[in-house]
Design a protein around this motif. Sequence first.
Motif, PDB file in Angstrom:
ATOM      1  N   ALA A  61       0.814  -1.220   0.000  1.00  0.00           N
ATOM      2  CA  ALA A  61       0.000   0.000   0.000  1.00  0.00           C
ATOM      3  C   ALA A  61       0.849   1.272   0.000  1.00  0.00           C
ATOM      4  CB  ALA A  61      -0.912   0.010   1.229  1.00  0.00           C
ATOM      5  N   PHE A  62       2.134   1.136   0.292  1.00  0.00           N
ATOM      6  CA  PHE A  62       3.007   2.307   0.384  1.00  0.00           C
ATOM      7  C   PHE A  62       2.993   3.086  -0.937  1.00  0.00           C
ATOM      8  CE2 PHE A  62       6.869   4.782   0.698  1.00  0.00           C
ATOM      9  CZ  PHE A  62       6.854   5.169   2.027  1.00  0.00           C
ATOM     10  N   GLY A  63       2.794   4.382  -0.848  1.00  0.00           N
ATOM     11  CA  GLY A  63       2.764   5.233  -2.028  1.00  0.00           C
ATOM     12  C   GLY A  63       1.427   5.266  -2.755  1.00  0.00           C
ATOM     13  N   THR A  64       0.419   4.612  -2.174  1.00  0.00           N
ATOM     14  CA  THR A  64      -0.920   4.593  -2.767  1.00  0.00           C
ATOM     15  C   THR A  64      -1.881   5.347  -1.844  1.00  0.00           C
ATOM     16  OG1 THR A  64      -1.793   2.604  -1.678  1.00  0.00           O
ATOM     17  CG2 THR A  64      -0.417   2.269  -3.652  1.00  0.00           C
ATOM     18  N   PRO A  65      -3.083   5.637  -2.310  1.00  0.00           N
ATOM     19  CA  PRO A  65      -4.078   6.297  -1.446  1.00  0.00           C
ATOM     20  C   PRO A  65      -4.917   5.296  -0.643  1.00  0.00           C
ATOM     21  CG  PRO A  65      -4.883   6.272  -3.687  1.00  0.00           C
ATOM     22  CD  PRO A  65      -3.495   5.664  -3.723  1.00  0.00           C
ATOM     23  N   GLY A  73      -4.607   9.393   8.721  1.00  0.00           N
ATOM     24  CA  GLY A  73      -5.763  10.024   8.085  1.00  0.00           C
ATOM     25  C   GLY A  73      -5.436  11.269   7.302  1.00  0.00           C
ATOM     26  N   SER A  74      -4.241  11.332   6.732  1.00  0.00           N
ATOM     27  CA  SER A  74      -3.835  12.529   5.993  1.00  0.00           C
ATOM     28  C   SER A  74      -4.599  12.691   4.684  1.00  0.00           C
ATOM     29  CB  SER A  74      -2.333  12.490   5.702  1.00  0.00           C
ATOM     30  OG  SER A  74      -2.033  11.433   4.804  1.00  0.00           O
ATOM     31  N   GLY A  75      -5.216  11.609   4.210  1.00  0.00           N
ATOM     32  CA  GLY A  75      -5.978  11.687   2.970  1.00  0.00           C
ATOM     33  C   GLY A  75      -5.114  11.709   1.725  1.00  0.00           C
ATOM     34  N   GLY A  76      -3.827  11.615   1.917  1.00  0.00           N
ATOM     35  CA  GLY A  76      -2.912  11.584   0.781  1.00  0.00           C
ATOM     36  C   GLY A  76      -2.432  10.171   0.536  1.00  0.00           C
ATOM     37  N   LEU A  77      -1.199  10.068   0.154  1.00  0.00           N
ATOM     38  CA  LEU A  77      -0.614   8.758  -0.097  1.00  0.00           C
ATOM     39  C   LEU A  77      -0.066   8.177   1.198  1.00  0.00           C
ATOM     40  CD1 LEU A  77       1.352   9.545  -3.391  1.00  0.00           C
ATOM     41  CD2 LEU A  77      -0.957   8.611  -3.148  1.00  0.00           C
ATOM     42  N   ASN A  79       2.590   6.930   3.479  1.00  0.00           N
ATOM     43  CA  ASN A  79       3.966   7.415   3.442  1.00  0.00           C
ATOM     44  C   ASN A  79       4.739   7.043   4.705  1.00  0.00           C
ATOM     45  OD1 ASN A  79       3.153   9.243   5.436  1.00  0.00           O
ATOM     46  ND2 ASN A  79       2.589  10.790   3.918  1.00  0.00           N
ATOM     47  N   PHE A  80       5.886   7.676   4.888  1.00  0.00           N
ATOM     48  CA  PHE A  80       6.752   7.352   6.018  1.00  0.00           C
ATOM     49  C   PHE A  80       6.126   7.701   7.367  1.00  0.00           C
ATOM     50  CE2 PHE A  80       9.868   7.380   2.558  1.00  0.00           C
ATOM     51  CZ  PHE A  80      10.459   6.134   2.772  1.00  0.00           C
ATOM     52  N   ALA A  81       5.247   8.685   7.425  1.00  0.00           N
ATOM     53  CA  ALA A  81       4.554   8.992   8.676  1.00  0.00           C
ATOM     54  C   ALA A  81       3.678   7.803   9.078  1.00  0.00           C
ATOM     55  CB  ALA A  81       3.708  10.257   8.521  1.00  0.00           C
ATOM     56  N   ASP A  82       3.026   7.184   8.102  1.00  0.00           N
ATOM     57  CA  ASP A  82       2.212   6.000   8.381  1.00  0.00           C
ATOM     58  C   ASP A  82       3.099   4.814   8.773  1.00  0.00           C
ATOM     59  OD1 ASP A  82      -0.370   7.240   7.610  1.00  0.00           O
ATOM     60  OD2 ASP A  82       0.572   7.295   5.631  1.00  0.00           O
ATOM     61  N   LEU A  83       4.257   4.698   8.137  1.00  0.00           N
ATOM     62  CA  LEU A  83       5.199   3.636   8.491  1.00  0.00           C
ATOM     63  C   LEU A  83       5.651   3.784   9.941  1.00  0.00           C
ATOM     64  CD1 LEU A  83       6.961   1.204   7.798  1.00  0.00           C
ATOM     65  CD2 LEU A  83       8.663   2.800   6.873  1.00  0.00           C
ATOM     66  N   ALA A  84       5.870   5.006  10.390  1.00  0.00           N
ATOM     67  CA  ALA A  84       6.277   5.236  11.779  1.00  0.00           C
ATOM     68  C   ALA A  84       5.182   4.769  12.742  1.00  0.00           C
ATOM     69  CB  ALA A  84       6.589   6.714  12.002  1.00  0.00           C
ATOM     70  N   ILE A  85       3.933   4.974  12.382  1.00  0.00           N
ATOM     71  CA  ILE A  85       2.819   4.512  13.218  1.00  0.00           C
ATOM     72  C   ILE A  85       2.781   2.990  13.233  1.00  0.00           C
ATOM     73  CG2 ILE A  85       0.299   4.471  13.429  1.00  0.00           C
ATOM     74  CD1 ILE A  85       0.385   7.382  12.253  1.00  0.00           C
TER      75      ILE A  85
END
Length: 101
Positions: A61-65, A73-77, A79-85
Amino acid sequence: MTVVDDRDLDGIAASLDNCTEVANADQLDSDDDGYGNLCDADLDNSGGLVNFADLALFRGAFGTPNADADFNGSGGLVNFADLAILRALFGKAPGPSGVVP
């Protein structure tokens, strides 16, 4: 005076909060499993601990919406912020949630 248990201080009473230990006022739960995205990296919805199967799904899913892997919940792709979570939740069960028994 009424005292409301809101331990994460997000304005949602703990009994109604889908992520009781992390502030998530928007209550985003993209997969409707009762756990807010910010405390639910169980992407395969196995109900167990976040593990390598979930990491593999995240990698795809990385790099996808992908809404389920967009933990913040950034609504974007995704990314690394989600990976940190995901990293912080690895080896843990989803939640806790006041709406899941």
